[in-house]
Design an enzyme around this catalytic site. Sequence first.
Site, PDB file in Angstrom:
ATOM      1  N   ASP A   1       1.044  -1.225  -0.063  1.00 26.44           N
ATOM      2  CA  ASP A   1       0.164   0.050   0.002  1.00 26.44           C
ATOM      3  C   ASP A   1       1.073   1.359   0.013  1.00 26.44           C
ATOM      4  OD1 ASP A   1       0.936   0.709   2.569  1.00 26.44           O
ATOM      5  OD2 ASP A   1      -0.743  -0.250   3.501  1.00 26.44           O
TER       6      ASP A   1
ATOM      7  N   ARG B   1      -4.910  -5.596  -0.577  1.00 19.98           N
ATOM      8  CA  ARG B   1      -3.634  -5.310  -0.956  1.00 19.98           C
ATOM      9  C   ARG B   1      -2.963  -6.395  -1.706  1.00 19.98           C
ATOM     10  NH1 ARG B   1      -1.108  -4.022   4.657  1.00 19.98           N
ATOM     11  NH2 ARG B   1      -2.597  -5.649   5.000  1.00 19.98           N
TER      12      ARG B   1
END
Length: 299
Positions: free
Chosen positions: A83, A182
């Site tokens: 991220d 993610r």
Amino acid sequence: MAGPTGILLVDKPGGITSHDAVSRTRKALNTRKVGHAGTLDPMATGLLVLGVGHATRLLTYIVGLDKTYEATIRLGSSTSTDDREGETLTTADAAAIAALTDDAVDAGIAALTGEISQVPSTVSAIKVDGRRAYDLARAGEDVQLKARAVTVSRFDVRARRSSSESLDLDVAVDCTSGTYIRALARDLGEALGVGGHLTALRRTRIGPFEVDQATAVDAIGPDGLLTPAAVATAVLGALPVSGDEARDLRHGKRLAGAAGRVERFPSAAVDPAGALVGIVERRGPDVKSVMNLPGEESA
């Protein structure tokens, strides 16, 4: 005097941890007995389901529900945390970004839709030998997590924004519990050869509960609590029981021949006053409580 009991839907803002939201709830409701049905990263926003008082016992039936997320995936670079908060590991050149066609992206997304095998992010909360993976990763230890089967039932692209450095995709994802968005961003970037990570993540649904129903963290109070009966019915469906049957269930007795009165198990036994007696399961043709809520008979 009994403290507050119920389920609280909270819209977590970015920049605070899920534990921060739990702490604020404890303070606002003046109780220590607050639990959660799954956390969100500090970067992420959206729906947290918190249990208060005896209703924390319902969280086990909520934690495994399907979820919906809205996210932004940035293709063109990968990071150590998958991220925007991690260190950049790889960066694709402008030619590789320009070569990303809609068809190629759509094919990559299609490959990550349905029943898939996913390796969670190394900074996930999964425990490895009793320690959280993110603690091991932050300590510089090598973290090897095993792939797990998850289901992504929807992976839609809502918008695309391109530059010479990246291609941003606004996406909506419906998935089973335990799916890491993610990891979807990471795996899509890897499949396309350019790297990928999340720049935004918002959870909008857990089972039947929507973020539009949630309370802001600064507005948490007893008025926002959903009753155990309402929540258990929404998640499991209800088995209405008489006053005598409610008493029998609370005393550990079976309801003879009651299994045919409900379509699925486990189910929520609700008394004539609308209070949750407990959660019941089938025992042959009978029904037996597997979890009662103390004090609910006077709710």
